[in-house]
Design a protein around this motif. Structure first.
Motif, PDB file in Angstrom:
ATOM      1  N   GLN A  44       0.807  -1.219   0.000  1.00 28.71           N
ATOM      2  CA  GLN A  44       0.000   0.000   0.000  1.00 28.71           C
ATOM      3  C   GLN A  44       0.843   1.274   0.000  1.00 28.71           C
ATOM      4  OE1 GLN A  44      -3.477   0.042  -0.195  1.00 28.71           O
ATOM      5  NE2 GLN A  44      -3.016  -2.077  -0.662  1.00 28.71           N
ATOM      6  N   GLY A  45       2.153   1.136   0.144  1.00 29.03           N
ATOM      7  CA  GLY A  45       3.022   2.307   0.195  1.00 29.03           C
ATOM      8  C   GLY A  45       3.024   3.002   1.542  1.00 29.03           C
ATOM      9  N   ILE A  46       2.514   2.326   2.559  1.00 22.79           N
ATOM     10  CA  ILE A  46       2.455   2.901   3.902  1.00 22.79           C
ATOM     11  C   ILE A  46       3.821   2.841   4.565  1.00 22.79           C
ATOM     12  CG2 ILE A  46       1.422   2.657   6.196  1.00 22.79           C
ATOM     13  CD1 ILE A  46      -1.085   1.532   4.708  1.00 22.79           C
ATOM     14  N   SER A  47       4.586   1.812   4.252  1.00 25.25           N
ATOM     15  CA  SER A  47       5.940   1.670   4.794  1.00 25.25           C
ATOM     16  C   SER A  47       6.839   1.054   3.735  1.00 25.25           C
ATOM     17  CB  SER A  47       5.944   0.786   6.041  1.00 25.25           C
ATOM     18  OG  SER A  47       7.259   0.646   6.538  1.00 25.25           O
ATOM     19  N   THR A  48       8.082   1.473   3.761  1.00 29.25           N
ATOM     20  CA  THR A  48       9.082   0.858   2.894  1.00 29.25           C
ATOM     21  C   THR A  48      10.149   0.179   3.729  1.00 29.25           C
ATOM     22  OG1 THR A  48      10.328   2.927   2.815  1.00 29.25           O
ATOM     23  CG2 THR A  48       8.745   2.533   1.037  1.00 29.25           C
ATOM     24  N   VAL A  68       3.236   9.183  10.570  1.00 31.62           N
ATOM     25  CA  VAL A  68       3.576   8.989   9.160  1.00 31.62           C
ATOM     26  C   VAL A  68       2.791   7.812   8.582  1.00 31.62           C
ATOM     27  CG1 VAL A  68       5.431   8.328   7.567  1.00 31.62           C
ATOM     28  CG2 VAL A  68       5.840  10.078   9.315  1.00 31.62           C
ATOM     29  N   PHE A  69       2.714   6.698   9.307  1.00 29.86           N
ATOM     30  CA  PHE A  69       1.928   5.555   8.836  1.00 29.86           C
ATOM     31  C   PHE A  69       0.475   5.961   8.605  1.00 29.86           C
ATOM     32  CE2 PHE A  69       4.651   1.994  10.984  1.00 29.86           C
ATOM     33  CZ  PHE A  69       5.616   2.120  10.005  1.00 29.86           C
ATOM     34  N   TYR A  71      -0.763   8.963   8.115  1.00 27.34           N
ATOM     35  CA  TYR A  71      -0.849   9.923   7.015  1.00 27.34           C
ATOM     36  C   TYR A  71      -0.807   9.197   5.678  1.00 27.34           C
ATOM     37  CZ  TYR A  71       0.275  13.816   3.963  1.00 27.34           C
ATOM     38  OH  TYR A  71       0.262  14.724   2.940  1.00 27.34           O
ATOM     39  N   ARG A  72       0.121   8.267   5.555  1.00 24.07           N
ATOM     40  CA  ARG A  72       0.241   7.510   4.307  1.00 24.07           C
ATOM     41  C   ARG A  72      -0.968   6.621   4.067  1.00 24.07           C
ATOM     42  NH1 ARG A  72       6.555   5.690   4.877  1.00 24.07           N
ATOM     43  NH2 ARG A  72       7.453   7.688   4.319  1.00 24.07           N
ATOM     44  N   ARG A  73      -1.626   6.212   5.127  1.00 23.52           N
ATOM     45  CA  ARG A  73      -2.842   5.385   5.008  1.00 23.52           C
ATOM     46  C   ARG A  73      -4.030   6.242   4.591  1.00 23.52           C
ATOM     47  NH1 ARG A  73      -6.024   2.300   3.282  1.00 23.52           N
ATOM     48  NH2 ARG A  73      -7.457   1.154   4.530  1.00 23.52           N
ATOM     49  N   GLY A  74      -3.899   7.564   4.726  1.00 23.58           N
ATOM     50  CA  GLY A  74      -4.987   8.444   4.313  1.00 23.58           C
ATOM     51  C   GLY A  74      -5.915   8.831   5.440  1.00 23.58           C
ATOM     52  N   ALA A  79       2.037  14.713   9.202  1.00 23.41           N
ATOM     53  CA  ALA A  79       3.321  14.096   9.590  1.00 23.41           C
ATOM     54  C   ALA A  79       4.264  15.118  10.170  1.00 23.41           C
ATOM     55  CB  ALA A  79       3.951  13.426   8.383  1.00 23.41           C
TER      56      ALA A  79
END
Length: 79
Positions: A44-48, A68-69, A71-74, A79
């Motif tokens: 999902q691009g939430i973490s790399t 950050v997680f 925020y990236r989850r929507g 962040a």
């Protein structure tokens, strides 16, 4: 709370979706209870991960990491 705990929490909150490809992160053991969660986060691009090839599942998370997680989850958390 550890990085694997946050992964599992977010994955379960999303309904525990199945079918994400393997993350390729060397410190996420196949068959571990958090493997599907980390695979989903990466897909999902939430973490790399924390560095190339590593998720560091036993590391503690900071409030910043969780923000950050989310925020990236929507979830709209700045962040």
């Amino acid at each position: 709370m550890t990085r694997k705990d946050v992964a599992v929490f977010l994955w379960r909150a999303a309904g525990s979706p199945a079918g994400s490809p393997a993350s390729g992160l060397s410190d996420v053991p196949s068959g571990s209870y958090f493997e599907g969660a980390v695979n989903w986060l990466v897909a999902q691009g939430i973490s790399t991960g924390t560095s190339p090839g590593h998720y560091s599942p036993n590391n503690s998370v900071t409030r910043k990491d969780v923000a950050v997680f989310l925020y990236r989850r929507g979830c709209g958390v700045a962040a």
